[in-house]
Design a protein around this motif. Structure first.
Motif, PDB file in Angstrom:
ATOM      1  N   ASN A  46      -8.986  45.918  55.020  1.00 44.87           N
ATOM      2  CA  ASN A  46      -9.168  45.529  53.408  1.00 44.87           C
ATOM      3  C   ASN A  46      -9.193  44.257  53.424  1.00 44.87           C
ATOM      4  O   ASN A  46      -9.830  43.491  52.336  1.00 44.87           O
ATOM      5  CB  ASN A  46      -8.356  46.160  52.544  1.00 44.87           C
ATOM      6  N   LEU A  47      -8.451  43.787  54.199  1.00 41.28           N
ATOM      7  CA  LEU A  47      -7.856  42.286  53.970  1.00 41.28           C
ATOM      8  C   LEU A  47      -9.150  41.248  54.187  1.00 41.28           C
ATOM      9  O   LEU A  47      -9.034  40.498  53.247  1.00 41.28           O
ATOM     10  CB  LEU A  47      -6.603  41.783  55.054  1.00 41.28           C
ATOM     11  N   TRP A  48      -9.887  41.600  55.012  1.00 37.40           N
ATOM     12  CA  TRP A  48     -10.915  40.569  55.099  1.00 37.40           C
ATOM     13  C   TRP A  48     -11.813  40.534  53.878  1.00 37.40           C
ATOM     14  O   TRP A  48     -12.116  39.459  53.347  1.00 37.40           O
ATOM     15  CB  TRP A  48     -12.025  41.220  55.942  1.00 37.40           C
ATOM     16  N   TRP A  49     -12.094  41.767  53.135  1.00 38.67           N
ATOM     17  CA  TRP A  49     -12.701  41.667  51.859  1.00 38.67           C
ATOM     18  C   TRP A  49     -12.153  40.843  50.815  1.00 38.67           C
ATOM     19  O   TRP A  49     -12.602  40.159  50.232  1.00 38.67           O
ATOM     20  CB  TRP A  49     -13.121  43.089  51.415  1.00 38.67           C
ATOM     21  N   ASP A  50     -10.722  41.229  51.080  1.00 44.95           N
ATOM     22  CA  ASP A  50     -10.050  40.537  49.715  1.00 44.95           C
ATOM     23  C   ASP A  50     -10.011  39.175  49.967  1.00 44.95           C
ATOM     24  O   ASP A  50     -10.293  38.271  49.016  1.00 44.95           O
ATOM     25  CB  ASP A  50      -8.513  41.066  50.052  1.00 44.95           C
ATOM     26  N   GLY A  51     -10.015  38.533  51.198  1.00 48.64           N
ATOM     27  CA  GLY A  51     -10.064  37.060  51.510  1.00 48.64           C
ATOM     28  C   GLY A  51     -11.308  36.521  51.080  1.00 48.64           C
ATOM     29  O   GLY A  51     -11.403  35.554  50.357  1.00 48.64           O
ATOM     30  N   ILE A  52     -12.332  37.390  51.387  1.00 49.66           N
ATOM     31  CA  ILE A  52     -13.653  36.652  51.107  1.00 49.66           C
ATOM     32  C   ILE A  52     -14.042  36.767  49.614  1.00 49.66           C
ATOM     33  O   ILE A  52     -14.413  35.686  49.119  1.00 49.66           O
ATOM     34  CB  ILE A  52     -14.741  37.751  51.997  1.00 49.66           C
ATOM     35  N   ILE A  53     -13.520  37.699  49.046  1.00 51.07           N
ATOM     36  CA  ILE A  53     -13.869  37.772  47.513  1.00 51.07           C
ATOM     37  C   ILE A  53     -12.971  36.550  46.931  1.00 51.07           C
ATOM     38  O   ILE A  53     -13.637  36.135  45.932  1.00 51.07           O
ATOM     39  CB  ILE A  53     -13.415  39.242  46.954  1.00 51.07           C
ATOM     40  N   CYS A  54     -11.841  36.620  47.163  1.00 50.79           N
ATOM     41  CA  CYS A  54     -11.005  35.451  46.587  1.00 50.79           C
ATOM     42  C   CYS A  54     -11.458  33.966  46.756  1.00 50.79           C
ATOM     43  O   CYS A  54     -11.487  32.881  46.054  1.00 50.79           O
ATOM     44  CB  CYS A  54      -9.465  35.624  47.172  1.00 50.79           C
ATOM     45  N   LEU A  55     -12.174  33.966  48.042  1.00 44.58           N
ATOM     46  CA  LEU A  55     -12.659  32.589  48.314  1.00 44.58           C
ATOM     47  C   LEU A  55     -13.776  32.279  47.409  1.00 44.58           C
ATOM     48  O   LEU A  55     -14.048  31.026  46.933  1.00 44.58           O
ATOM     49  CB  LEU A  55     -12.862  32.838  50.016  1.00 44.58           C
ATOM     50  N   LEU A  56     -14.636  33.390  47.523  1.00 43.40           N
ATOM     51  CA  LEU A  56     -15.853  33.235  46.460  1.00 43.40           C
ATOM     52  C   LEU A  56     -15.355  32.859  45.059  1.00 43.40           C
ATOM     53  O   LEU A  56     -15.985  31.895  44.539  1.00 43.40           O
ATOM     54  CB  LEU A  56     -16.560  34.367  46.338  1.00 43.40           C
ATOM     55  N   PHE A  57     -14.393  33.615  44.893  1.00 42.18           N
ATOM     56  CA  PHE A  57     -13.823  33.142  43.228  1.00 42.18           C
ATOM     57  C   PHE A  57     -13.395  31.828  43.171  1.00 42.18           C
ATOM     58  O   PHE A  57     -13.296  31.170  42.062  1.00 42.18           O
ATOM     59  CB  PHE A  57     -12.586  34.400  42.871  1.00 42.18           C
ATOM     60  N   LEU A  58     -12.595  31.273  44.059  1.00 39.00           N
ATOM     61  CA  LEU A  58     -11.971  29.947  44.032  1.00 39.00           C
ATOM     62  C   LEU A  58     -13.205  28.915  44.055  1.00 39.00           C
ATOM     63  O   LEU A  58     -13.122  27.849  43.151  1.00 39.00           O
ATOM     64  CB  LEU A  58     -11.064  29.753  45.341  1.00 39.00           C
ATOM     65  N   VAL A  59     -13.960  29.071  44.940  1.00 35.02           N
ATOM     66  CA  VAL A  59     -15.140  28.256  44.901  1.00 35.02           C
ATOM     67  C   VAL A  59     -15.670  28.237  43.471  1.00 35.02           C
ATOM     68  O   VAL A  59     -16.259  27.321  43.074  1.00 35.02           O
ATOM     69  CB  VAL A  59     -16.194  28.647  45.947  1.00 35.02           C
ATOM     70  N   ASP A  60     -15.918  29.442  42.696  1.00 36.63           N
ATOM     71  CA  ASP A  60     -16.446  29.742  41.439  1.00 36.63           C
ATOM     72  C   ASP A  60     -15.632  28.982  40.463  1.00 36.63           C
ATOM     73  O   ASP A  60     -16.197  27.975  39.588  1.00 36.63           O
ATOM     74  CB  ASP A  60     -16.737  31.070  41.259  1.00 36.63           C
ATOM     75  N   VAL A  61     -14.456  28.698  40.674  1.00 35.67           N
ATOM     76  CA  VAL A  61     -13.326  27.987  39.606  1.00 35.67           C
ATOM     77  C   VAL A  61     -13.785  26.508  40.000  1.00 35.67           C
ATOM     78  O   VAL A  61     -13.703  25.928  39.138  1.00 35.67           O
ATOM     79  CB  VAL A  61     -12.113  28.366  40.124  1.00 35.67           C
TER      80      VAL A  61
END
Ligand code: CMP
Length: 438
Positions: A46-61
Protein backbone atom coordinates in the motif's frame (compact mmCIF):
# COMPACT_ATOMS: atom_id res chain seq x y z
CA UNK A 1 -11.17 16.05 -33.89
CA UNK A 2 -10.87 19.04 -31.60
CA UNK A 3 -7.89 21.21 -32.43
CA UNK A 4 -6.35 23.20 -29.62
CA UNK A 5 -4.68 26.55 -30.03
CA UNK A 6 -1.54 27.06 -27.95
CA UNK A 7 -3.36 28.61 -24.99
CA UNK A 8 -6.05 25.94 -25.10
CA UNK A 9 -3.30 23.31 -25.18
CA UNK A 10 -2.06 24.84 -21.98
CA UNK A 11 -5.50 24.46 -20.44
CA UNK A 12 -5.63 20.96 -21.77
CA UNK A 13 -2.49 20.09 -19.75
CA UNK A 14 -4.09 21.74 -16.74
CA UNK A 15 -7.18 19.56 -17.20
CA UNK A 16 -5.07 16.41 -17.46
CA UNK A 17 -3.33 17.39 -14.22
CA UNK A 18 -6.71 17.92 -12.54
CA UNK A 19 -7.84 14.55 -13.86
CA UNK A 20 -4.76 12.92 -12.30
CA UNK A 21 -5.52 14.52 -8.93
CA UNK A 22 -9.16 13.53 -9.28
CA UNK A 23 -8.16 9.89 -9.95
CA UNK A 24 -5.97 9.93 -6.81
CA UNK A 25 -8.90 11.30 -4.78
CA UNK A 26 -11.28 8.68 -6.21
CA UNK A 27 -8.81 5.90 -5.43
CA UNK A 28 -8.54 7.04 -1.79
CA UNK A 29 -12.31 7.52 -1.55
CA UNK A 30 -12.83 3.91 -2.63
CA UNK A 31 -9.89 2.23 -0.92
CA UNK A 32 -9.84 3.92 2.51
CA UNK A 33 -13.35 3.00 3.76
CA UNK A 34 -13.14 -0.47 2.21
CA UNK A 35 -9.83 -1.21 3.99
CA UNK A 36 -11.44 -0.04 7.20
CA UNK A 37 -14.51 -2.27 7.03
CA UNK A 38 -12.62 -5.27 5.64
CA UNK A 39 -9.92 -4.87 8.27
CA UNK A 40 -7.05 -4.48 5.79
CA UNK A 41 -3.89 -3.18 7.43
CA UNK A 42 -1.22 -0.90 5.98
CA UNK A 43 1.25 -3.21 4.25
CA UNK A 44 4.30 -2.67 2.11
CA UNK A 45 2.34 -2.83 -1.15
CA UNK A 46 0.00 0.00 0.00
CA UNK A 47 2.89 2.28 0.81
CA UNK A 48 3.82 2.98 -2.81
CA UNK A 49 0.36 4.28 -3.54
CA UNK A 50 0.30 6.34 -0.40
CA UNK A 51 3.65 7.89 -1.35
CA UNK A 52 2.63 8.66 -4.93
CA UNK A 53 -0.70 10.21 -3.90
CA UNK A 54 0.93 12.38 -1.22
CA UNK A 55 3.55 13.53 -3.71
CA UNK A 56 0.84 14.51 -6.19
CA UNK A 57 -1.00 16.45 -3.50
CA UNK A 58 2.17 18.24 -2.38
CA UNK A 59 2.92 19.28 -5.96
CA UNK A 60 -0.65 20.55 -6.14
CA UNK A 61 -0.13 22.64 -2.97
CA UNK A 62 3.10 24.04 -4.45
CA UNK A 63 1.36 24.92 -7.73
CA UNK A 64 -1.39 26.66 -5.77
CA UNK A 65 1.12 28.66 -3.76
CA UNK A 66 3.05 29.80 -6.82
CA UNK A 67 -0.13 31.26 -8.32
CA UNK A 68 0.13 28.95 -11.34
CA UNK A 69 -3.49 27.83 -10.91
CA UNK A 70 -4.90 31.33 -10.82
CA UNK A 71 -3.40 32.09 -14.20
CA UNK A 72 -4.64 28.80 -15.66
CA UNK A 73 -8.09 29.26 -14.21
CA UNK A 74 -8.31 32.78 -15.50
CA UNK A 75 -7.71 31.61 -19.04
CA UNK A 76 -9.92 28.52 -18.72
CA UNK A 77 -12.86 30.17 -16.99
CA UNK A 78 -14.98 32.22 -19.24
CA UNK A 79 -17.08 33.38 -16.34
CA UNK A 80 -16.76 37.13 -16.04
CA UNK A 81 -15.62 38.79 -12.80
CA UNK A 82 -19.26 39.92 -12.33
CA UNK A 83 -20.36 36.33 -11.90
CA UNK A 84 -17.44 35.26 -9.73
CA UNK A 85 -17.40 35.39 -5.99
CA UNK A 86 -14.56 37.28 -4.32
CA UNK A 87 -11.91 34.64 -3.67
CA UNK A 88 -9.46 34.54 -0.76
CA UNK A 89 -5.85 34.01 -1.81
CA UNK A 90 -4.82 30.36 -1.40
CA UNK A 91 -2.29 30.95 1.37
CA UNK A 92 -4.97 32.65 3.52
CA UNK A 93 -7.77 30.20 2.72
CA UNK A 94 -8.91 27.15 4.67
CA UNK A 95 -7.67 25.02 1.76
CA UNK A 96 -3.99 25.39 2.61
CA UNK A 97 -4.15 23.64 6.04
CA UNK A 98 -6.67 21.11 4.70
CA UNK A 99 -4.50 20.32 1.68
CA UNK A 100 -1.38 20.03 3.82
CA UNK A 101 -3.03 17.67 6.30
CA UNK A 102 -4.43 15.55 3.49
CA UNK A 103 -0.93 15.30 1.99
CA UNK A 104 0.42 13.53 5.10
CA UNK A 105 1.38 9.96 4.16
CA UNK A 106 -0.73 8.30 6.88
CA UNK A 107 -0.06 4.75 5.67
CA UNK A 108 3.69 5.23 5.53
CA UNK A 109 3.71 6.82 9.01
CA UNK A 110 1.48 4.09 10.49
CA UNK A 111 3.71 1.41 8.99
CA UNK A 112 6.96 3.07 10.04
CA UNK A 113 5.85 3.56 13.64
CA UNK A 114 4.24 0.13 13.93
CA UNK A 115 0.62 1.33 14.05
CA UNK A 116 -0.44 -0.55 10.94
CA UNK A 117 -3.04 -2.44 12.99
CA UNK A 118 -4.79 0.79 14.08
CA UNK A 119 -7.30 0.99 11.25
CA UNK A 120 -8.78 4.33 12.34
CA UNK A 121 -5.43 5.88 11.47
CA UNK A 122 -5.84 4.65 7.90
CA UNK A 123 -9.26 6.32 7.82
CA UNK A 124 -7.56 9.71 8.19
CA UNK A 125 -6.76 9.35 4.52
CA UNK A 126 -10.41 10.15 3.86
CA UNK A 127 -9.46 13.78 4.52
CA UNK A 128 -8.07 13.69 0.98
CA UNK A 129 -11.59 13.30 -0.33
CA UNK A 130 -12.48 16.84 0.81
CA UNK A 131 -10.44 17.95 -2.19
CA UNK A 132 -13.19 16.55 -4.35
CA UNK A 133 -15.25 19.66 -3.48
CA UNK A 134 -12.49 21.80 -4.98
CA UNK A 135 -12.40 19.76 -8.18
CA UNK A 136 -16.21 19.91 -8.48
CA UNK A 137 -16.31 23.69 -8.01
CA UNK A 138 -13.41 24.13 -10.44
CA UNK A 139 -15.11 22.01 -13.10
CA UNK A 140 -18.40 23.83 -12.58
CA UNK A 141 -16.75 27.19 -13.10
CA UNK A 142 -15.06 26.15 -16.33
CA UNK A 143 -17.51 26.91 -19.07
CA UNK A 144 -15.05 25.65 -21.71
CA UNK A 145 -14.94 22.19 -20.14
CA UNK A 146 -16.16 19.44 -22.50
CA UNK A 147 -19.51 17.97 -21.42
CA UNK A 148 -17.94 14.52 -21.19
CA UNK A 149 -15.78 15.70 -18.26
CA UNK A 150 -18.77 17.03 -16.36
CA UNK A 151 -20.90 13.92 -16.93
CA UNK A 152 -17.85 11.79 -15.95
CA UNK A 153 -17.46 13.79 -12.75
CA UNK A 154 -21.11 13.29 -11.79
CA UNK A 155 -20.87 9.60 -12.63
CA UNK A 156 -17.71 9.08 -10.50
CA UNK A 157 -19.21 11.03 -7.59
CA UNK A 158 -22.36 8.88 -7.69
CA UNK A 159 -20.30 5.68 -7.77
CA UNK A 160 -18.29 6.86 -4.79
CA UNK A 161 -21.43 7.71 -2.79
CA UNK A 162 -22.90 4.27 -3.61
CA UNK A 163 -19.62 2.69 -2.48
CA UNK A 164 -19.58 4.66 0.79
CA UNK A 165 -23.13 3.62 1.58
CA UNK A 166 -22.16 0.01 0.85
CA UNK A 167 -19.20 0.39 3.23
CA UNK A 168 -21.50 1.92 5.87
CA UNK A 169 -23.82 -1.05 5.48
CA UNK A 170 -20.85 -3.45 5.83
CA UNK A 171 -19.81 -1.69 9.03
CA UNK A 172 -23.27 -1.89 10.57
CA UNK A 173 -24.15 -5.41 9.35
CA UNK A 174 -21.03 -7.57 9.48
CA UNK A 175 -21.84 -10.76 7.52
CA UNK A 176 -19.20 -13.09 8.91
CA UNK A 177 -20.56 -16.07 6.99
CA UNK A 178 -19.45 -14.61 3.63
CA UNK A 179 -16.05 -14.06 2.07
CA UNK A 180 -14.91 -10.46 1.53
CA UNK A 181 -15.95 -10.38 -2.16
CA UNK A 182 -19.50 -11.69 -1.57
CA UNK A 183 -19.87 -9.44 1.47
CA UNK A 184 -18.97 -6.35 -0.56
CA UNK A 185 -21.02 -7.51 -3.54
CA UNK A 186 -24.15 -7.96 -1.41
CA UNK A 187 -23.65 -4.62 0.33
CA UNK A 188 -23.17 -2.81 -2.97
CA UNK A 189 -26.33 -4.46 -4.29
CA UNK A 190 -28.21 -3.32 -1.17
CA UNK A 191 -26.82 0.20 -1.57
CA UNK A 192 -27.92 0.49 -5.21
CA UNK A 193 -31.38 -1.03 -4.74
CA UNK A 194 -32.05 1.25 -1.77
CA UNK A 195 -30.66 4.42 -3.36
CA UNK A 196 -32.56 3.91 -6.58
CA UNK A 197 -35.71 3.24 -4.49
CA UNK A 198 -36.11 -0.19 -6.13
CA UNK A 199 -35.73 -2.00 -2.75
CA UNK A 200 -36.37 -5.67 -3.58
CA UNK A 201 -36.31 -6.39 0.13
CA UNK A 202 -34.16 -9.52 -0.17
CA UNK A 203 -31.48 -7.93 2.02
CA UNK A 204 -33.04 -6.17 5.01
CA UNK A 205 -31.71 -4.62 8.23
CA UNK A 206 -32.06 -6.78 11.32
CA UNK A 207 -30.77 -4.39 14.00
CA UNK A 208 -32.01 -1.01 15.19
CA UNK A 209 -28.86 0.72 13.93
CA UNK A 210 -29.30 -1.02 10.58
CA UNK A 211 -32.89 0.14 10.32
CA UNK A 212 -31.99 3.76 11.20
CA UNK A 213 -29.18 3.68 8.63
CA UNK A 214 -31.59 2.27 6.02
CA UNK A 215 -34.17 4.98 6.71
CA UNK A 216 -31.57 7.73 6.36
CA UNK A 217 -30.33 6.28 3.06
CA UNK A 218 -33.90 5.91 1.79
CA UNK A 219 -34.70 9.57 2.51
CA UNK A 220 -31.38 10.82 1.12
CA UNK A 221 -31.65 8.41 -1.81
CA UNK A 222 -34.78 9.98 -3.25
CA UNK A 223 -33.26 13.47 -3.16
CA UNK A 224 -29.83 12.45 -4.46
CA UNK A 225 -31.34 10.41 -7.25
CA UNK A 226 -33.42 13.40 -8.35
CA UNK A 227 -30.45 15.77 -8.24
CA UNK A 228 -28.23 13.40 -10.24
CA UNK A 229 -30.85 12.71 -12.90
CA UNK A 230 -31.60 16.46 -13.09
CA UNK A 231 -27.93 17.36 -13.52
CA UNK A 232 -27.23 14.73 -16.14
CA UNK A 233 -30.32 15.67 -18.17
CA UNK A 234 -29.37 19.36 -17.93
CA UNK A 235 -25.94 18.54 -19.41
CA UNK A 236 -27.44 16.37 -22.14
CA UNK A 237 -29.97 19.08 -23.06
CA UNK A 238 -27.17 21.64 -23.18
CA UNK A 239 -25.13 19.44 -25.54
CA UNK A 240 -28.20 18.78 -27.65
CA UNK A 241 -29.25 22.40 -27.97
CA UNK A 242 -26.63 23.03 -30.62
CA UNK A 243 -27.56 19.89 -32.56
CA UNK A 244 -31.22 20.94 -32.42
CA UNK A 245 -30.42 24.40 -33.79
CA UNK A 246 -28.54 22.77 -36.66
CA UNK A 247 -31.41 20.39 -37.38
CA UNK A 248 -33.87 23.28 -37.40
CA UNK A 249 -31.71 25.27 -39.80
CA UNK A 250 -31.45 22.29 -42.14
CA UNK A 251 -35.22 21.69 -42.02
CA UNK A 252 -35.88 25.32 -42.94
CA UNK A 253 -33.35 25.11 -45.77
CA UNK A 254 -34.91 21.88 -47.02
CA UNK A 255 -38.33 23.53 -47.25
CA UNK A 256 -36.86 26.54 -49.02
CA UNK A 257 -35.12 24.32 -51.60
CA UNK A 258 -38.31 22.36 -52.23
CA UNK A 259 -40.41 25.50 -52.59
CA UNK A 260 -38.13 27.00 -55.24
CA UNK A 261 -37.28 23.70 -56.99
CA UNK A 262 -33.54 24.22 -56.55
CA UNK A 263 -31.45 21.70 -58.58
CA UNK A 264 -29.94 18.87 -56.49
CA UNK A 265 -26.30 19.81 -57.11
CA UNK A 266 -26.90 23.37 -55.96
CA UNK A 267 -28.83 22.05 -52.95
CA UNK A 268 -25.85 19.89 -52.02
CA UNK A 269 -23.51 22.87 -52.23
CA UNK A 270 -25.76 24.98 -50.00
CA UNK A 271 -26.13 22.22 -47.39
CA UNK A 272 -22.43 21.54 -47.46
CA UNK A 273 -21.74 25.25 -46.89
CA UNK A 274 -24.12 25.41 -43.93
CA UNK A 275 -22.63 22.26 -42.45
CA UNK A 276 -19.23 23.92 -42.58
CA UNK A 277 -20.62 27.18 -41.21
CA UNK A 278 -22.30 25.51 -38.26
CA UNK A 279 -19.54 23.10 -37.35
CA UNK A 280 -16.23 24.73 -38.15
CA UNK A 281 -16.51 28.40 -38.91
CA UNK A 282 -15.77 29.93 -35.55
CA UNK A 283 -15.58 33.55 -36.62
CA UNK A 284 -19.24 33.64 -37.63
CA UNK A 285 -20.33 32.15 -34.31
CA UNK A 286 -18.11 34.63 -32.52
CA UNK A 287 -19.62 37.49 -34.47
CA UNK A 288 -23.10 36.36 -33.45
CA UNK A 289 -22.06 36.33 -29.79
CA UNK A 290 -21.01 39.97 -29.88
CA UNK A 291 -23.65 41.14 -32.36
CA UNK A 292 -25.77 42.87 -29.68
CA UNK A 293 -22.93 45.11 -28.52
CA UNK A 294 -22.60 48.73 -29.68
CA UNK A 295 -20.71 49.08 -32.94
CA UNK A 296 -17.60 50.66 -31.37
CA UNK A 297 -17.22 47.82 -28.86
CA UNK A 298 -17.77 45.24 -31.58
CA UNK A 299 -14.98 46.72 -33.72
CA UNK A 300 -12.62 46.78 -30.75
CA UNK A 301 -13.39 43.12 -29.91
CA UNK A 302 -13.08 42.23 -33.58
CA UNK A 303 -9.51 43.49 -33.59
CA UNK A 304 -8.64 41.17 -30.68
CA UNK A 305 -10.38 38.24 -32.40
CA UNK A 306 -8.19 38.85 -35.42
CA UNK A 307 -5.05 39.29 -33.29
CA UNK A 308 -5.66 35.79 -31.88
CA UNK A 309 -5.68 34.48 -35.44
CA UNK A 310 -2.62 36.48 -36.50
CA UNK A 311 -0.63 35.26 -33.50
CA UNK A 312 -1.04 31.72 -34.84
CA UNK A 313 0.66 32.73 -38.08
CA UNK A 314 4.29 31.80 -37.67
CA UNK A 315 5.69 34.90 -39.33
CA UNK A 316 3.77 37.27 -36.99
CA UNK A 317 4.51 35.33 -33.81
CA UNK A 318 7.14 37.69 -32.42
CA UNK A 319 5.59 40.88 -33.78
CA UNK A 320 4.90 43.75 -31.40
CA UNK A 321 1.36 44.60 -30.29
CA UNK A 322 1.22 47.83 -32.40
CA UNK A 323 2.22 45.78 -35.45
CA UNK A 324 -0.40 43.09 -34.72
CA UNK A 325 -3.04 45.77 -34.16
CA UNK A 326 -2.20 47.48 -37.42
CA UNK A 327 -2.53 44.18 -39.31
CA UNK A 328 -5.74 43.24 -37.48
CA UNK A 329 -7.38 46.59 -38.21
CA UNK A 330 -6.90 46.12 -41.94
CA UNK A 331 -7.90 42.47 -42.33
CA UNK A 332 -11.04 41.64 -44.30
CA UNK A 333 -12.77 38.29 -44.15
CA UNK A 334 -13.44 36.30 -47.31
CA UNK A 335 -14.79 32.87 -47.95
CA UNK A 336 -14.14 30.21 -50.62
CA UNK A 337 -15.84 26.89 -51.49
CA UNK A 338 -13.72 23.84 -52.37
CA UNK A 339 -11.93 24.01 -55.74
CA UNK A 340 -12.45 27.71 -56.22
CA UNK A 341 -9.63 29.72 -57.83
CA UNK A 342 -8.29 32.31 -55.38
CA UNK A 343 -5.24 33.58 -57.27
CA UNK A 344 -4.48 33.21 -60.98
CA UNK A 345 -0.97 33.28 -62.30
CA UNK A 346 -0.19 36.41 -64.30
CA UNK A 347 -2.89 38.51 -62.64
CA UNK A 348 -2.14 41.77 -60.91
CA UNK A 349 -1.76 41.25 -57.16
CA UNK A 350 -4.15 43.33 -55.05
CA UNK A 351 -3.98 41.54 -51.71
CA UNK A 352 -2.32 38.84 -49.63
CA UNK A 353 -4.21 36.10 -47.78
CA UNK A 354 -4.02 34.50 -44.33
CA UNK A 355 -5.73 31.15 -43.88
CA UNK A 356 -8.02 31.17 -40.83
CA UNK A 357 -9.52 27.83 -41.64
CA UNK A 358 -9.24 25.32 -44.49
CA UNK A 359 -6.57 24.32 -46.98
CA UNK A 360 -5.37 25.72 -50.31
CA UNK A 361 -3.07 24.34 -53.00
CA UNK A 362 -0.43 26.28 -54.89
CA UNK A 363 -0.01 25.21 -58.53
CA UNK A 364 2.87 25.67 -60.93
CA UNK A 365 1.01 24.80 -64.13
CA UNK A 366 -0.79 21.50 -63.35
CA UNK A 367 1.64 20.55 -60.62
CA UNK A 368 0.87 21.16 -56.92
CA UNK A 369 3.94 22.81 -55.42
CA UNK A 370 2.55 23.43 -51.95
CA UNK A 371 -0.39 22.79 -49.70
CA UNK A 372 -1.04 25.59 -47.24
CA UNK A 373 -3.19 25.30 -44.13
CA UNK A 374 -4.58 27.24 -41.18
CA UNK A 375 -2.09 29.79 -39.91
CA UNK A 376 -0.19 30.05 -43.23
CA UNK A 377 -0.32 32.86 -45.79
CA UNK A 378 0.07 33.38 -49.53
CA UNK A 379 -0.10 36.03 -52.23
CA UNK A 380 2.75 38.12 -50.80
CA UNK A 381 5.25 37.81 -53.70
CA UNK A 382 3.41 39.93 -56.26
CA UNK A 383 2.90 42.66 -53.66
CA UNK A 384 6.49 42.81 -52.45
CA UNK A 385 8.12 42.46 -55.85
CA UNK A 386 5.55 44.58 -57.71
CA UNK A 387 5.18 41.79 -60.25
CA UNK A 388 2.38 39.58 -61.56
CA UNK A 389 1.13 36.61 -59.58
CA UNK A 390 3.74 33.84 -59.73
CA UNK A 391 1.41 30.83 -59.24
CA UNK A 392 -2.20 29.65 -59.24
CA UNK A 393 -3.78 29.13 -55.85
CA UNK A 394 -6.99 27.13 -55.42
CA UNK A 395 -9.02 26.18 -52.37
CA UNK A 396 -8.89 22.50 -51.51
CA UNK A 397 -11.63 22.61 -48.86
CA UNK A 398 -13.97 25.29 -47.50
CA UNK A 399 -11.71 28.18 -46.66
CA UNK A 400 -12.05 31.14 -44.36
CA UNK A 401 -9.41 33.59 -45.42
CA UNK A 402 -8.41 37.01 -44.22
CA UNK A 403 -7.16 39.40 -46.85
CA UNK A 404 -4.79 42.30 -46.41
CA UNK A 405 -4.99 44.88 -49.18
CA UNK A 406 -1.77 45.72 -51.07
CA UNK A 407 -1.58 49.34 -49.83
CA UNK A 408 -2.08 48.35 -46.19
CA UNK A 409 0.33 45.45 -46.52
CA UNK A 410 3.06 47.65 -48.01
CA UNK A 411 2.51 50.29 -45.32
CA UNK A 412 2.90 47.63 -42.61
CA UNK A 413 6.11 46.12 -44.00
CA UNK A 414 7.52 49.61 -44.50
CA UNK A 415 6.79 50.50 -40.86
CA UNK A 416 8.09 47.18 -39.48
CA UNK A 417 11.27 46.30 -41.43
CA UNK A 418 11.91 43.14 -39.39
CA UNK A 419 8.64 41.75 -40.74
CA UNK A 420 9.65 42.77 -44.25
CA UNK A 421 12.83 40.72 -43.91
CA UNK A 422 10.92 37.67 -42.65
CA UNK A 423 8.55 37.86 -45.61
CA UNK A 424 11.48 38.21 -47.99
CA UNK A 425 13.22 35.12 -46.56
CA UNK A 426 10.07 33.07 -46.98
CA UNK A 427 9.19 34.19 -50.48
CA UNK A 428 12.78 33.74 -51.68
CA UNK A 429 12.56 30.12 -50.50
CA UNK A 430 9.11 29.70 -52.07
CA UNK A 431 10.37 30.98 -55.41
CA UNK A 432 13.33 28.59 -55.33
CA UNK A 433 11.03 25.67 -54.43
CA UNK A 434 8.66 26.55 -57.27
CA UNK A 435 11.54 26.80 -59.73
CA UNK A 436 12.84 23.39 -58.64
CA UNK A 437 9.36 21.87 -58.93
CA UNK A 438 8.72 23.35 -62.40
P1 CMP B 1 1.99 35.55 -55.44
O1 CMP B 1 2.98 35.34 -56.48
O2 CMP B 1 1.57 36.91 -55.07
O3 CMP B 1 0.67 34.66 -55.77
C1 CMP B 1 0.80 33.26 -55.78
C2 CMP B 1 1.28 32.83 -54.42
O4 CMP B 1 1.52 31.47 -54.24
C3 CMP B 1 2.63 33.45 -54.15
O5 CMP B 1 2.51 34.83 -54.06
C4 CMP B 1 3.05 32.73 -52.93
O6 CMP B 1 2.45 33.29 -51.80
C5 CMP B 1 2.45 31.37 -53.18
N1 CMP B 1 3.53 30.45 -53.60
C6 CMP B 1 4.21 30.43 -54.75
N2 CMP B 1 5.12 29.41 -54.73
C7 CMP B 1 5.01 28.80 -53.56
C8 CMP B 1 5.67 27.68 -52.92
N3 CMP B 1 6.63 27.00 -53.52
N4 CMP B 1 5.29 27.36 -51.67
C9 CMP B 1 4.32 28.04 -51.05
N5 CMP B 1 3.66 29.06 -51.59
C10 CMP B 1 4.00 29.46 -52.81
Amino acid sequence: MVEYSSSEKHNYKFLVWQLLLFSAICWTAIEAPLSFVLNIQAREHNLWWDGIICLLFLVDVALNLTGFYEKEQESAQLITPFLQKEKRPYHKSIWLPLDLVSSIPFDILAYTFGFQGVLVLRLFRLLRVVRMLKVVSLYNSMSMLPHGYKVGLIFCSVLIVIHWIACGWMFINPMVEFDAYTFYNKSLYWSITTLTTIGYGDITPTTNTGRIFTMIIMILGVGTYGVVIGNVSRLIIKADRYKEAKKEKFNELGMFMKHYNIPTTLQRQVFSFYHHLLTERMSDKDNTIISELPHALQSELNIYMKIKLIKNVHIFKDSSTPCLKMIAKNLQQSYYSPNEPIIQRGDVGEEMFIIAHGEVEVFAGEKVVASLKEGQFFGEIALLEHTERTADVRSKSYCDLYTLHKDDFLKIVEKFPALHKKFKDIYTKRKTDSKKAA
